[in-house]
Design an enzyme around this catalytic site. Structure first.
Site, short mmCIF file in Angstrom:
data_model
loop_
_atom_site.label_atom_id
_atom_site.label_comp_id
_atom_site.label_asym_id
_atom_site.label_seq_id
_atom_site.Cartn_x
_atom_site.Cartn_y
_atom_site.Cartn_z
N HIS A 141 0.82 -1.21 0.00
CA HIS A 141 0.00 0.00 0.00
C HIS A 141 0.86 1.26 0.00
O HIS A 141 0.55 2.24 0.68
CB HIS A 141 -0.93 -0.02 1.22
N GLU A 165 -2.35 -0.67 -6.05
CA GLU A 165 -2.54 -1.90 -5.28
C GLU A 165 -2.74 -3.07 -6.25
O GLU A 165 -3.82 -3.27 -6.78
CB GLU A 165 -3.73 -1.77 -4.35
#
Length: 304
Positions: free
Chosen positions: A161, A266
């Site tokens: 992330h 992501e």
């Protein structure tokens, strides 16, 4: 909290055991100066108070799950939810755990490997799940490898992330972005997928051809072109840093928050795949190995 630094002639990477977090990623420019291309904190202890999951490893299931849980082999498993949404592994996902630093290699292709064991029914998930992440510097590229094994059937979807910021400007609107993603998942107001996959062409989500991000902010699930391992490319003309993203995963969640400049890529399976029968399977069985490989490659072009 422990910190590990590895480097080669092009990149320097700083990793924390808390959340298996990328704290800093320094890219060497044509002038020999380094630019930190990820958003983060200088003091490791600050990550314990972070609500943005900066640079962390997310699991057991990255992104969202609906219905308060899922069914595997006719057994129902309930997971933590807020307003009908389970997000990033639950109340205390992998990004809030201390991982074990297993290996550190400072050779010509340096790497650091971290691991975490999630116990049966942690956050409601079945199975004792052992996961690892390996961050490896390969010349001008960072390779991120997530692996996992379980002793009973479970669901898994890991991702990193990191929010990327390729220069020192206080905005990313002028970044040029290209996505090899001809489709996206349609989502509800709570960002859970409806189950429909829709074309991006000639919509505001169309980055098939390179264009500036602009003022719009994204929190969008893109579907990768299965014929192309390169899923994204982004560039700052201010710094001259170009980043290409490659992955073996079917989806790319692109997130540009409204409260600070940065863009998150992501690389992962589809959100809510455990409850969507037409989505790629998310179940990991005993004896199988979960494998998520992504590469972030950096080049320096002539700044304008």
């Amino acid at each position: 909290m422990k910190q590990v630094t590895i480097s080669n002639a092009y990149l320097t990477l700083m990793v924390l055991d808390y959340g298996a977090t990328i704290q800093k990623l320094l890219v060497k420019g044509a002038d020999g100066e380094y630019t930190n291309v990820v958003v983060g904190y200088n003091h490791p202890s600050r990550y314990r108070l972070d609500d943005n999951v900066l640079g962390a490893s997310v699991g057991r299931y990255a992104s969202r799950i609906s219905n308060g849980g899922f069914v595997i082999d006719r057994a129902r498993y309930d997971v933590y939810q807020e307003d009908g949404v389970h997000l990033h592994g639950g109340k205390e996902g992998f990004h809030q755990k201390y991982w074990i630093i297993e290996e550190v290699d400072q050779s010509d292709k340096p790497y650091v490997k971290l691991s975490y064991t999630s116990k049966h029914l942690e956050e409601g998930y079945p199975g004792n799940l052992s996961v690892s992440v390996t961050y490896k510097l390969m010349d001008n590229a960072l390779q991120v490898i997530y692996e996992g094994v379980t002793d009973r059937s479970t669901v898994i979807n890991l991702t990193n992330h990191s929010y990327f910021k390729l220069d020192t400007n206080p905005y990313i609107d002028d970044y040029e972005l290209q996505l090899n993603c001809p489709y996206r998942l349609e989502t509800k107001e709570n960002l859970l997928p409806t189950g429909d996959i829709i074309p991006v062409r000639k919509t505001k989500y169309d980055f098939l051809l390179t264009r500036k991000i602009g003022v719009q902010r994204l929190d969008t699930i893109f579907v990768k072109d299965i014929g192309n391992e390169k899923v994204a490319e982004i560039q700052s003309k201010t710094s001259g840093i170009n980043m290409k993203v490659y992955t073996n995963q079917p989806a790319l969640v692109v997130y540009t928050p409204s409260d600070f400049p940065g863009i998150c890529f992501e690389t992962q399976n589809y959100p809510d795949a455990p409850n969507q029968p037409d989505f790629p399977k998310s179940i990991l069985r005993p004896g199988d190995i979960y494998n998520n490989i992504s590469i972030f490659k950096f080049d320096i072009v002539t700044p304008s």
